[in-house]
Design a protein around this motif. Sequence first.
Motif, PDB file in Angstrom:
ATOM      1  N   GLU A  97       0.803  -1.215   0.000  1.00 34.09           N
ATOM      2  CA  GLU A  97       0.000   0.000   0.000  1.00 34.09           C
ATOM      3  C   GLU A  97       0.841   1.273   0.000  1.00 34.09           C
ATOM      4  N   ARG A  98       2.091   1.164   0.488  1.00 28.48           N
ATOM      5  CA  ARG A  98       2.919   2.364   0.584  1.00 28.48           C
ATOM      6  C   ARG A  98       4.377   2.005   0.330  1.00 28.48           C
ATOM      7  N   ILE A  99       5.011   2.779  -0.558  1.00 31.19           N
ATOM      8  CA  ILE A  99       6.447   2.658  -0.810  1.00 31.19           C
ATOM      9  C   ILE A  99       7.047   4.041  -0.625  1.00 31.19           C
ATOM     10  N   THR A 100       8.095   4.129   0.208  1.00 31.10           N
ATOM     11  CA  THR A 100       8.621   5.439   0.561  1.00 31.10           C
ATOM     12  C   THR A 100      10.145   5.472   0.495  1.00 31.10           C
ATOM     13  N   VAL A 101      10.673   6.707   0.413  1.00 32.75           N
ATOM     14  CA  VAL A 101      12.118   6.939   0.438  1.00 32.75           C
ATOM     15  C   VAL A 101      12.391   8.248   1.168  1.00 32.75           C
ATOM     16  N   TYR A 102      13.658   8.431   1.564  1.00 32.60           N
ATOM     17  CA  TYR A 102      14.136   9.750   1.943  1.00 32.60           C
ATOM     18  C   TYR A 102      14.496  10.493   0.663  1.00 32.60           C
ATOM     19  N   GLY A 103      14.248  11.806   0.656  1.00 30.77           N
ATOM     20  CA  GLY A 103      14.659  12.609  -0.490  1.00 30.77           C
ATOM     21  C   GLY A 103      14.801  14.061  -0.099  1.00 30.77           C
ATOM     22  N   SER A 104      15.969  14.617  -0.271  1.00 30.23           N
ATOM     23  CA  SER A 104      16.160  16.027   0.083  1.00 30.23           C
ATOM     24  C   SER A 104      15.789  16.915  -1.094  1.00 30.23           C
ATOM     25  N   ALA A 105      15.481  18.164  -0.788  1.00 33.35           N
ATOM     26  CA  ALA A 105      15.089  19.123  -1.820  1.00 33.35           C
ATOM     27  C   ALA A 105      16.172  19.258  -2.885  1.00 33.35           C
ATOM     28  N   LYS A 106      17.428  19.195  -2.469  1.00 31.59           N
ATOM     29  CA  LYS A 106      18.553  19.336  -3.398  1.00 31.59           C
ATOM     30  C   LYS A 106      18.459  18.356  -4.562  1.00 31.59           C
ATOM     31  N   PHE A 107      17.984  17.136  -4.287  1.00 38.15           N
ATOM     32  CA  PHE A 107      17.932  16.109  -5.330  1.00 38.15           C
ATOM     33  C   PHE A 107      16.553  16.006  -5.976  1.00 38.15           C
ATOM     34  N   ILE A 108      15.507  16.364  -5.253  1.00 36.05           N
ATOM     35  CA  ILE A 108      14.174  16.359  -5.854  1.00 36.05           C
ATOM     36  C   ILE A 108      14.100  17.361  -6.993  1.00 36.05           C
ATOM     37  N   VAL A 109      14.660  18.570  -6.785  1.00 35.74           N
ATOM     38  CA  VAL A 109      14.533  19.615  -7.815  1.00 35.74           C
ATOM     39  C   VAL A 109      15.350  19.292  -9.059  1.00 35.74           C
ATOM     40  N   ARG A 110      16.228  18.306  -8.992  1.00 41.59           N
ATOM     41  CA  ARG A 110      16.989  17.912 -10.173  1.00 41.59           C
ATOM     42  C   ARG A 110      16.171  17.033 -11.119  1.00 41.59           C
ATOM     43  N   LYS A 111      15.042  16.544 -10.634  1.00 41.28           N
ATOM     44  CA  LYS A 111      14.158  15.741 -11.487  1.00 41.28           C
ATOM     45  C   LYS A 111      13.127  16.643 -12.154  1.00 41.28           C
TER      46      LYS A 111
END
Length: 290
Positions: A97-111
């Motif tokens: 039902e749920r799949i999660t990760v850690y993700g910092s803003a620095k790397f999210i905005v690169r996508k």
Amino acid sequence: MRYEGVIYRPPSEAGSLLIQATIGCPHNQCTFCAIYKRTKFRIRPVEEIKEDLLAARNYYGEGVRSIFFPDGNTIAMKTDDLCRVLDCARELFPYVERITVYGSAKFIVRKTPLEMRRLREAGLNRIHVGMESGDDTILAEIRKGATAEEMVVAGLMVKEAGMELSEYVLMGIGGPGRSREHALASAEVLNAIDPHFIRIRTFIPRPGSPLFEKCQRGEFQLVSPHGILNEIRLMIENLKVNSQVFSDHVSNYWDISGKLPEERELMLQEIDMALDIPEALLEKARHGGI
């Protein structure tokens, strides 16, 4: 299933299957963090991760309902590779039902927004983001690697892709001198994002971190227990969000949780009650003394 080093996960992932997709953190410069300082970041081969998923299915069966992929910034994986891992996870665990990760803003905005939507369609439906503060002065001092504006952009990207977003705020990270700025700026950034979850943490100097060394040298002063509570109070007073607030960590002096805006007054009353407790007792309680 294979694990390298100590595995860290959010308290909310206590019941999740943990499959290590990355080792360490690709940023690894935050001055308050000692977790990955001696670990060289690397991304595990997709086939290795899939082998561990298969081993977990053979051991636990198909009934796993939630999966968390450590380590510190799994969102930094190439989108195609992470999608392959997510596809495999959903195939092996049809009831997840749920799949999660850690993700910092620095790397999210690169996508790109398209990449974020692809990840959501592949099964990623929650990201834990360490915002820490909304104050650019503090973010620069702790070498977070992202500005307040980037925090907002990243948070909105997660939400617009259809994922749940947990934002973590680190109380006391600006010291007494920037306590007010930290509280107000953090509220401002959170208001712009309106995350699903806001998770409160309290800064504790960790041996092996640069900020611990500064504390040892007397170059950084900790915020007192009452100061932390007042910092939280000021932030909550200024939040204009539809978020669930959790104080789900042993670093905190008091459990201040609730749904905003409905339970704001109850949360403020809880803080005021805690403020009536002597600071020495709050410290003792946090360390399990009472």
